[in-house]
Scaffold this active site. Structure first.
Site, PDB file in Angstrom:
ATOM      1  N   CYS A   1       1.001  -1.191   0.021  1.00  0.00           N
ATOM      2  CA  CYS A   1       0.130  -0.079   0.001  1.00  0.00           C
ATOM      3  C   CYS A   1       0.846   1.323   0.000  1.00  0.00           C
ATOM      4  O   CYS A   1       1.782   1.459   0.901  1.00  0.00           O
ATOM      5  CB  CYS A   1      -0.840  -0.059   1.386  1.00  0.00           C
ATOM      6  SG  CYS A   1      -1.955   1.418   1.235  1.00  0.00           S
ATOM      7  N   PRO A   2       0.793   2.094  -1.144  1.00  0.00           N
ATOM      8  CA  PRO A   2       1.658   3.274  -1.137  1.00  0.00           C
ATOM      9  C   PRO A   2       1.176   4.386  -0.022  1.00  0.00           C
ATOM     10  O   PRO A   2       1.907   5.197   0.453  1.00  0.00           O
ATOM     11  CB  PRO A   2       1.374   3.898  -2.543  1.00  0.00           C
ATOM     12  CG  PRO A   2       0.079   3.289  -2.863  1.00  0.00           C
ATOM     13  CD  PRO A   2       0.074   1.960  -2.427  1.00  0.00           C
TER      14      PRO A   2
END
Length: 334
Positions: free
Chosen positions: A153-154
């Site tokens: 997840c960025p």
């Protein structure tokens, strides 16, 4: 070598930009709500105090679960899944893929590993040099294998997997509630400013945009939260939702499905008082999972994983010809 190291450092720095952006939005929302709404806009003290109390409860839970997701280091396979020295030397010297597979099969016979590649081969990570446990995948961004990897997840600059999946789901839940509380309490003042029933002042800009941002944030996090609740209910990861895990009998998207209650407990634990807090309570150690397709020998699995000082959470499901469960064995961490 130096340019490559510099590029990697720059890439790691750039990966924090989405996290910085989210935290700037959170910081601004806190200021806009506390100062511009509660201090300068709301005239009634009772309303102001009630808003502040409710807001801070959800703000605290939201930020706690968010930073737990960020700061939780993704767990990788234990040393038990590394190739023994002799087999490792043979594997590295061997150039024929079929012989390498024979070496991996020999090692995997002593491990609780039941999933395969789409081609039916033993799942092995050449980068980390480990036999991959079930549901484990290599993350190219984190540059490591992650147990029960869901996705990278960025927005948290971290891999979401076995060690922090519960935190991630709670982050989505509290983010939705946080933005919903803001939307519900700000809407009347948003309407008053929009219809010019309140005089224009420095709070108008913040109130208008606070409501718009909160509604947008609520819709986006709610959709993600519903999706991940569905994944929890099905006992799937995001990766498994797009690509079914492959067993010796072939791919099966429901290979790890039990029932909703057991699926939920696997992620959130069996202590209900800990479900709502971002405190680790998931069952097992991420190396072996309940599956309706294979028989897991708990004594063999425990003996292997205890080499690394761990006692795994083992399950055994045995099936009759009719496909019904007739026995269950479970061992937990002492």
């Amino acid at each position: 070598m130096a340019p490559s190291h510099t590029m990697r450092c720059c890439k790691k720095g750039l990966n924090w930009i989405p996290v910085l952006f989210i935290n700037l939005v959170i910081g601004w929302s806190y200021y806009a709500y506390i100062v511009e709404l509660c201090v300068y806009t709301i005239p009634d003290n009772a309303e102001r105090i009630s808003y502040l109390v409710v807001f801070h409860i959800f703000f605290f839970m939201f930020t706690w679960s968010y930073w737990k997701t960020i700061c939780s280091r993704p767990e990788g396979p234990s040393k038990a899944f590394c190739l023994p020295k002799a087999e490792k030397e043979l594997y590295e010297k061997e150039e024929r893929a079929e012989i390498q597979q024979e070496i991996l099969k020999k090692v995997a016979m002593n491990l609780p590993v039941y999933t395969r590649t789409p081609g039916g081969a033993i799942r092995y990570c050449d980068h980390c040099q480990v036999v991959k446990p079930d549901r484990c995948h290599h993350c190219s961004t984190c540059e490591r294998c992650v147990l029960k990897m869901d996705h990278h997840c960025p927005w948290v600059n971290n891999c979401v997997g076995f060690s922090n999946y519960k935190y991630f789901v709670l982050f989505l839940a509290y983010a939705t509630l946080y933005s919903a509380v803001i939307s519900a309490t700000v809407i009347q003042y948003f309407i008053k400013f929009w219809t010019k029933r309140l005089p224009d002042n420095h709070a108008k800009f913040h109130i208008l945009f606070l409501f718009i941002v909160a509604v947008m944030f609520c819709i986006s996090t709610l959709s993600l939260f519903i999706y991940h609740l569905w994944l929890v209910g099905k006992n799937r990861t995001t990766i498994e939702a797009f690509r079914a895990p492959v067993f010796s009998s072939g791919p099966d998207k429901n290979g790890f499905y039990l029932d909703f209650s057991q699926n939920f407990t696997e992620v959130f634990g069996d202590q209900k008082t800990r479900w709502v807090f971002p405190i680790f309570s998931s069952l097992g150690d991420g190396h072996s999972f309940v599956t309706r397709l294979v028989h897991i020998d708990p004594e063999q699995a425990n003996a292997v994983l205890q080499q690394n000082g761990k006692s795994m959470f083992c399950f055994v499901f045995c099936f009759s010809d009719g496909g019904q469960t007739v026995s269950v064995t479970m061992e937990s961490e002492p």
